[in-house]
Design a protein around this motif. Structure first.
Motif, PDB file in Angstrom:
ATOM      1  N   ALA A 187      19.136  45.689  -0.251  1.00 29.09           N
ATOM      2  CA  ALA A 187      17.935  47.579   0.556  1.00 29.09           C
ATOM      3  C   ALA A 187      17.105  47.105   0.251  1.00 29.09           C
ATOM      4  O   ALA A 187      17.125  47.794  -1.374  1.00 29.09           O
ATOM      5  CB  ALA A 187      19.421  48.621   0.558  1.00 29.09           C
ATOM      6  N   GLN A 188      15.837  47.976   0.576  1.00 31.28           N
ATOM      7  CA  GLN A 188      14.238  47.940   0.766  1.00 31.28           C
ATOM      8  C   GLN A 188      14.200  49.283   1.238  1.00 31.28           C
ATOM      9  O   GLN A 188      14.466  49.812   2.085  1.00 31.28           O
ATOM     10  CB  GLN A 188      13.592  47.092   1.414  1.00 31.28           C
ATOM     11  CG  GLN A 188      14.079  45.293   0.230  1.00 31.28           C
ATOM     12  CD  GLN A 188      13.779  44.940  -0.730  1.00 31.28           C
ATOM     13  OE1 GLN A 188      12.779  45.526  -1.913  1.00 31.28           O
ATOM     14  NE2 GLN A 188      14.428  44.040  -1.972  1.00 31.28           N
ATOM     15  N   SER A 189      13.470  50.163   0.741  1.00 38.70           N
ATOM     16  CA  SER A 189      13.509  51.026   0.888  1.00 38.70           C
ATOM     17  C   SER A 189      12.764  51.843   1.591  1.00 38.70           C
ATOM     18  O   SER A 189      11.788  52.694   2.489  1.00 38.70           O
ATOM     19  CB  SER A 189      12.574  52.231  -0.001  1.00 38.70           C
ATOM     20  OG  SER A 189      11.237  51.986  -1.410  1.00 38.70           O
ATOM     21  N   SER A 190      11.142  50.971   1.848  1.00 41.49           N
ATOM     22  CA  SER A 190      10.366  50.587   3.204  1.00 41.49           C
ATOM     23  C   SER A 190      10.057  49.154   3.737  1.00 41.49           C
ATOM     24  O   SER A 190      10.429  48.622   3.161  1.00 41.49           O
ATOM     25  CB  SER A 190       9.605  51.287   2.557  1.00 41.49           C
ATOM     26  OG  SER A 190       8.152  51.294   3.551  1.00 41.49           O
ATOM     27  N   GLN A 191       9.563  49.548   5.348  1.00 44.52           N
ATOM     28  CA  GLN A 191       9.686  48.337   5.656  1.00 44.52           C
ATOM     29  C   GLN A 191       8.288  48.230   6.054  1.00 44.52           C
ATOM     30  O   GLN A 191       7.728  47.126   5.621  1.00 44.52           O
ATOM     31  CB  GLN A 191      10.183  47.888   6.984  1.00 44.52           C
ATOM     32  CG  GLN A 191      10.118  48.926   8.240  1.00 44.52           C
ATOM     33  CD  GLN A 191      10.304  48.669   9.631  1.00 44.52           C
ATOM     34  OE1 GLN A 191      10.878  47.689   9.651  1.00 44.52           O
ATOM     35  NE2 GLN A 191      11.173  50.015  10.313  1.00 44.52           N
ATOM     36  N   THR A 192       7.033  48.813   5.791  1.00 45.26           N
ATOM     37  CA  THR A 192       6.127  48.620   5.946  1.00 45.26           C
ATOM     38  C   THR A 192       4.733  49.492   4.161  1.00 45.26           C
ATOM     39  O   THR A 192       4.272  48.891   4.641  1.00 45.26           O
ATOM     40  CB  THR A 192       5.722  50.729   6.799  1.00 45.26           C
ATOM     41  OG1 THR A 192       6.262  51.546   6.396  1.00 45.26           O
ATOM     42  CG2 THR A 192       6.209  50.099   8.013  1.00 45.26           C
ATOM     43  N   SER A 199      16.626  52.154   4.462  1.00 45.84           N
ATOM     44  CA  SER A 199      17.581  51.504   3.576  1.00 45.84           C
ATOM     45  C   SER A 199      17.344  50.495   4.662  1.00 45.84           C
ATOM     46  O   SER A 199      17.730  50.242   5.807  1.00 45.84           O
ATOM     47  CB  SER A 199      18.801  51.784   3.606  1.00 45.84           C
ATOM     48  OG  SER A 199      19.544  50.472   2.856  1.00 45.84           O
ATOM     49  N   TYR A 200      16.401  49.122   4.261  1.00 47.23           N
ATOM     50  CA  TYR A 200      16.399  47.931   5.244  1.00 47.23           C
ATOM     51  C   TYR A 200      16.928  46.945   4.566  1.00 47.23           C
ATOM     52  O   TYR A 200      16.692  46.806   3.454  1.00 47.23           O
ATOM     53  CB  TYR A 200      14.628  48.212   5.485  1.00 47.23           C
ATOM     54  CG  TYR A 200      14.151  49.434   6.162  1.00 47.23           C
ATOM     55  CD1 TYR A 200      14.182  49.805   7.969  1.00 47.23           C
ATOM     56  CD2 TYR A 200      14.023  50.592   4.994  1.00 47.23           C
ATOM     57  CE1 TYR A 200      13.833  50.683   8.347  1.00 47.23           C
ATOM     58  CE2 TYR A 200      13.300  51.317   5.714  1.00 47.23           C
ATOM     59  CZ  TYR A 200      13.127  51.928   7.386  1.00 47.23           C
ATOM     60  OH  TYR A 200      12.950  52.984   7.701  1.00 47.23           O
ATOM     61  N   GLN A 201      17.148  45.806   5.426  1.00 48.63           N
ATOM     62  CA  GLN A 201      17.306  44.725   4.369  1.00 48.63           C
ATOM     63  C   GLN A 201      17.166  43.615   5.102  1.00 48.63           C
ATOM     64  O   GLN A 201      16.473  43.778   6.540  1.00 48.63           O
ATOM     65  CB  GLN A 201      19.270  44.936   4.732  1.00 48.63           C
ATOM     66  CG  GLN A 201      20.010  45.268   3.809  1.00 48.63           C
ATOM     67  CD  GLN A 201      21.460  45.289   4.121  1.00 48.63           C
ATOM     68  OE1 GLN A 201      22.098  44.353   4.240  1.00 48.63           O
ATOM     69  NE2 GLN A 201      22.501  46.146   2.788  1.00 48.63           N
ATOM     70  N   LEU A 202      16.353  42.480   4.643  1.00 48.06           N
ATOM     71  CA  LEU A 202      16.202  41.333   5.303  1.00 48.06           C
ATOM     72  C   LEU A 202      16.850  40.481   5.519  1.00 48.06           C
ATOM     73  O   LEU A 202      18.108  39.970   4.890  1.00 48.06           O
ATOM     74  CB  LEU A 202      15.226  40.825   4.840  1.00 48.06           C
ATOM     75  CG  LEU A 202      14.323  38.776   5.036  1.00 48.06           C
ATOM     76  CD1 LEU A 202      13.451  39.635   6.922  1.00 48.06           C
ATOM     77  CD2 LEU A 202      13.951  38.230   4.071  1.00 48.06           C
ATOM     78  N   VAL A 203      16.838  40.030   7.566  1.00 42.19           N
ATOM     79  CA  VAL A 203      17.803  39.062   7.651  1.00 42.19           C
ATOM     80  C   VAL A 203      17.768  38.337   8.308  1.00 42.19           C
ATOM     81  O   VAL A 203      16.230  37.818   8.978  1.00 42.19           O
ATOM     82  CB  VAL A 203      18.869  39.756   8.996  1.00 42.19           C
ATOM     83  CG1 VAL A 203      19.748  38.645   9.346  1.00 42.19           C
ATOM     84  CG2 VAL A 203      19.286  40.737   8.781  1.00 42.19           C
ATOM     85  N   MET A 263       7.350  44.754   3.712  1.00 35.93           N
ATOM     86  CA  MET A 263       8.473  43.730   4.480  1.00 35.93           C
ATOM     87  C   MET A 263       8.181  43.268   6.196  1.00 35.93           C
ATOM     88  O   MET A 263       8.225  41.840   5.699  1.00 35.93           O
ATOM     89  CB  MET A 263       9.738  44.538   4.113  1.00 35.93           C
ATOM     90  CG  MET A 263      10.809  43.839   4.981  1.00 35.93           C
ATOM     91  SD  MET A 263      12.632  45.354   3.683  1.00 35.93           S
ATOM     92  CE  MET A 263      14.038  44.384   4.433  1.00 35.93           C
ATOM     93  N   GLN A 264       7.582  43.806   6.384  1.00 38.91           N
ATOM     94  CA  GLN A 264       7.455  43.830   7.980  1.00 38.91           C
ATOM     95  C   GLN A 264       6.380  42.774   8.470  1.00 38.91           C
ATOM     96  O   GLN A 264       6.841  41.312   8.617  1.00 38.91           O
ATOM     97  CB  GLN A 264       7.010  44.981   9.026  1.00 38.91           C
ATOM     98  CG  GLN A 264       6.760  44.510  10.250  1.00 38.91           C
ATOM     99  CD  GLN A 264       8.262  44.092  10.903  1.00 38.91           C
ATOM    100  OE1 GLN A 264       8.737  45.348  10.878  1.00 38.91           O
ATOM    101  NE2 GLN A 264       8.309  43.206  11.577  1.00 38.91           N
TER     102      GLN A 264
END
Length: 570
Positions: free
Chosen positions: A151-156, A212-216, A185-186
């Motif tokens: 999990a990452q806290s931000s995608q931007t 909470s963001y995850q890279l797939v 992350m984006q």
């Protein structure tokens, strides 16, 4: 000496008439006892109209011809529609290139056991595929490799990572992905996806929860593992939790695996769920594994709905042509032809209609149109009993095929029929093979210009009666082979309608003849009108001279009368 004038009392009238005639197309002339008026315009128009009478008569003939041309074109169009609608029934060759109704295929899937057939399998069947029944079980479907990160806290927000890594699928090509410290992350996802066409790996972001963001990462091909290696700088995927400290993927959401299934007892493995190389012309789309003890039952057969639809179209088109013919045969109450029946008694129209009805009255292979459910009602319109048709399609499809379509067979198994063409022929085909066993020529009656030979393929040349016919020869010696063809009802009507409605057919010939006549007559009308216009100009000039002469004579007469009256008064 006194001289009296018997006409002195009329002199003022004469002068008045002369004055008025000079400003019109009529002139009053006066004599000792009579007065008359000449209408020059009427005289000229009468003479010109006499010249134009023939042009009017010819124009009437042109108009009548135009009505006939329109009627012929209506019949021609109706025949073309009839012909085109029968093209799918006229031939019955069954191969991957065939487009006729008898080559179309339909598949049904049922299940034995506790499984939904539609949930486990979908399929499509191409024209010409072999008919038959099959059983299928699916052990596992093919899946693509899918992994995720932590999990990452931000995608931007910028990640602050900088490095290069290699990404791809096992056995495929790879690409270097470069990430800079200012990327979020984006941005990482976008950079990875920019290389998907090379790597066959797609990236996405899954929002697990708020903040909470995850890279797939997902492979775009089944049964192939994602490959990854860090080249320089930060280990980007490790930083994002996709790989662990050993470089292995930390969280595998879906493993890559091949499809495993059994068809008719034969175990098979494929790297995709879209399977096209097991049965020719058949595509299987495996959707889910079937439970133990269950079976999918597949039946591939002729799509008889296409035959039914084509016959319904034929009935509609036949009746439309028949109605167009009847419209040209209407009569008045006294038995005379209606004014709208411009083709009343036309022999060509009648012959074509009679020929169509004669074909429908014949039998082929022991069957007639009645066996298909075709009949004429009390209005003599063709109609179709779909119940009767459905029954014979399910019980005697081969008989229906023979009754309707063209059939071609050969006396040797070494000569296979690829296409019958729309006008199949019966003949003896003489094949010539050289010393090396290569096919070099195909002839009929000693004429080798009728067919084109390419390797082992023999094709009837365009413009000959064999056009559209095609064969393959597997023999290695020269020989003569008998080719036998029969024509079904649909074939015969298709050819009859196509020929009669073609650009060189009987209707077009009549249209061309009438058009030519109209062109000739129109030119003659134009000539007559031109001559009449010239004649009118000549008459106008000639009558103007007459008018001027009469006016001059009247003026002289007036003068003489005045002179005589003057002498009498003295």
């Amino acid at each position: 000496m006194t001289v009296s004038s018997a006409t002195s009392s009329t002199s003022s009238t004469t002068s008045s008439s002369s004055s008025s005639s000079s400003s019109s197309n009529s002139l009053t002339t006066s004599g000792t006892s009579t007065t008359s008026t000449v209408d020059w315009t009427a005289l000229i128009q009468s003479a010109v109209n006499a010249k134009l009478t023939q042009a009017t008569q010819i124009s009437t003939k042109v108009t009548a011809n135009e009505a006939k041309i329109t009627a012929y074109q209506t019949l021609q169009t109706a025949l073309k529609t009839l012909s085109s609608g029968l093209s799918s029934l006229a031939t019955s060759m069954v191969n991957s290139l065939a487009t006729n109704a008898f080559a179309t295929r339909a598949a049904t899937i049922s299940a034995t056991g506790d499984v939904s057939a539609s949930s486990a399998l979908s399929m499509s069947v191409s024209n010409g595929a072999a008919t038959g029944s099959h059983t299928l079980t699916i052990s596992q479907i093919a899946t693509a490799h899918k992994v995720s990160g932590t999990a990452q806290s931000s995608q931007t927000t910028a990640l602050g990572y900088s490095g290069t890594f290699s990404l791809g699928l096992s056995g495929g090509s790879t690409a270097d992905i470069t990430i800079t410290s200012g990327m979020s992350m984006q941005d990482v996802v976008d950079t990875i996806n920019a290389q998907t066409s090379t790597t066959n790996v797609e990236a996405s972001i899954v929002q697990v929860s708020s903040g909470s963001y995850q890279l797939v990462l997902t492979g775009t091909q089944d049964a192939a593992d994602i490959t990854y290696s860090s080249s320089s700088g930060d280990d980007i995927l490790n930083k994002l939790g996709v790989t662990d400290s050993s470089g292995a993927f930390a969280t595998v959401l879906q493993t890559a695996q091949a499809a495993q299934f059994t068809l008719d007892g034969i175990s098979l493995t494929r790297t995709t769920n879209d399977i096209t190389d097991v049965l020719s012309g058949v595509t299987f789309d495996l959707l889910q594994a079937t439970p133990s003890g269950t079976t999918l039952n597949i039946s591939i057969g002729t799509d008889t709905s296409q035959i039914s639809s084509a016959l319904q179209t034929f009935v509609t088109n036949y009746n439309a042509f028949r109605d167009a013919v009847l419209a040209q045969q209407t009569t008045n109450s006294d038995g005379t032809a209606s004014s709208s029946s411009v083709l009343f008694g036309d022999g060509t129209m009648r012959d074509i209609m009679n020929s169509l009805q004669a074909v429908l009255a014949t039998s082929v292979g022991g069957l007639t149109m009645a066996d298909l459910g075709l009949s004429f009602n009390e209005k003599n319109e063709l109609e179709l009993d779909t119940g009767t048709l459905s029954t014979i399609l399910s019980t005697n499809l081969s008989g229906v095929t023979t009754l309707l379509s063209a059939q071609t067979t050969t006396s040797s198994s070494q000569l296979s029929v690829v296409n019958t063409g729309s006008s199949p022929q019966s003949f003896t085909l003489d094949l010539t093979v050289d010393s090396s066993g290569n096919l070099t020529a195909a002839s009929v009656g000693g004429d080798s210009s009728l067919f084109t030979v390419s390797d082992n393929t023999i094709v009837g040349k365009s413009g000959t009666i064999y056009a559209g016919m095609a064969f393959t020869y597997t023999g290695s010696t020269s020989q003569s082979i008998t080719v036998t063809s029969t024509q079904g009802l649909a074939t015969q009507i298709y050819q009859l309608a196509k020929t009669a409605s073609s650009s060189t057919g009987s209707f077009q010939t009549l249209i061309d003849n009438l058009t030519s006549q109209d062109d000739t007559m129109t030119a003659k009308v134009n000539d007559i009108k031109s001559a009449a216009a010239t004649f009118q100009t000549q008459l106008t000039a000639q009558y103007a001279k007459y008018q001027a002469a009469i006016e001059s004579a009247n003026n002289t007469l007036t003068y003489l009368k005045a002179l005589l009256n003057s002498s009498s008064s003295n």
